[in-house]
Design a protein around this motif. Sequence first.
Motif: not given
Length: 432
Positions: A49, A102-103, A106, A109, A116, A119-120
């Motif tokens: 992340f 979702a984690l 991300v 990505g 990121r 967001v994480a």
Amino acid sequence: MAAPSDAPSARTSPASDRRDRLALALVVYAVLLGQTLVYPGVDLLTAEFGGSGVAGPTLFLAVEFAAFALFAGPWGALSDRLGERRRLVALAAGGGAIGYLALAVVASGGGDGGSRFPVALLLRGVQGAMTVGALSLAISALADRSGGNGRNMGVAGIAIGLGTASGAPIGGQLFEVGATVPLYAAAGLLAVAAAGSLTIPDRPPEATGATPNGTDSGGDADGGHGGLGALLAGVRDRRELAVPYAFAFADRLVAGFFALVGTLYFREAFGLGPGATGLLLAAFFAPFALLQYPFGLLSDRIGRVVPVAAGSAVFGLAVIAVGFAPSVPAVAATMVVVGVLGALMAPATLALVVDLGGEDGRGAAVAGFNAAGSLGFLAGSLVGGAVAAEFGFTAAFVVAGGSEFLLAVVTLPALVRLGRQSGRTAVFGGGD
């Protein structure tokens, strides 16, 4: 209010209670297994992340348990008010599965890793808020079963212990495959828990309203506030809950300490990879899991005071000993001792909460217990990481274990006073 078709049956049999206990234990197991899969390689995961150093893993663990502390109360209060557990467990577990997925997306990505990470952390908070609902309400549903609080909380303890015991080594092996693989596995486990919970009949007390003394029942104890509000309101309404809540805080402080500082220590001091680190953590979690049920039964027979007080005192000293163990075999042997002592005190502490909460407020009482434990886990991660960074790993082990030992000494008079209460709790035995 639960639909008529969901109303608990007036008659239950020992066989049906055993089936329900097994099914609920599997839900608790799946939730804890998914949660602990990320521990052995949490530093590798947060690097995906964009998090780095000690700060990245610390924040990643801390955000989830801050959400646990804030949202355990609303789930418990809502469950007590509606008079049902299973559909709320399914909702929460399903939400947790989506959060883990979702984690993983991300983390996989492209783009700037630093962008990121915030967001994480946001997704981690949402995932934690949902996951604690599944965990707390599944434990509350176990408490609804007949057979004795020590027995039921012993079952919960086995599920918790087995989930964490298997999560450490399995997670370590999954990290060897890829840093995001544990997240996908956790999402699948929570999805299974969501589906499985719908097969379990509800048997909670009647939905909350006015209790015989004319006050609102414990399900609304938090007054609509979050988990911390439930924790504070529970202590205000039933002051004796402060004792097991304090032990929940200290016990989970040690767990949070091992999840972060212990993992980093084993990796740095002995040069272990994620797989070997997971196996070393399992040296604690395996006996912690396997002995919870018999020790829960023991607390029904001899009461809560001796397992909680004596277990916690020696537990704290054993945690300190881990930091002084000179080799991997010595660490593993000491971790086994820590696991045995943890199994002695954990079901007795949770059973004491259920004893004190009463039928009308056990959902909120268990939620307060989980909130206190989540705050402890948060403190273990933050304080343990800070002490280790500033003074070294040895000092961090002394702080973590010493806090547990001092708590046992300081609260012993309060535990004895609880034991002298008549007709309220099974502190010295004679549980229902």
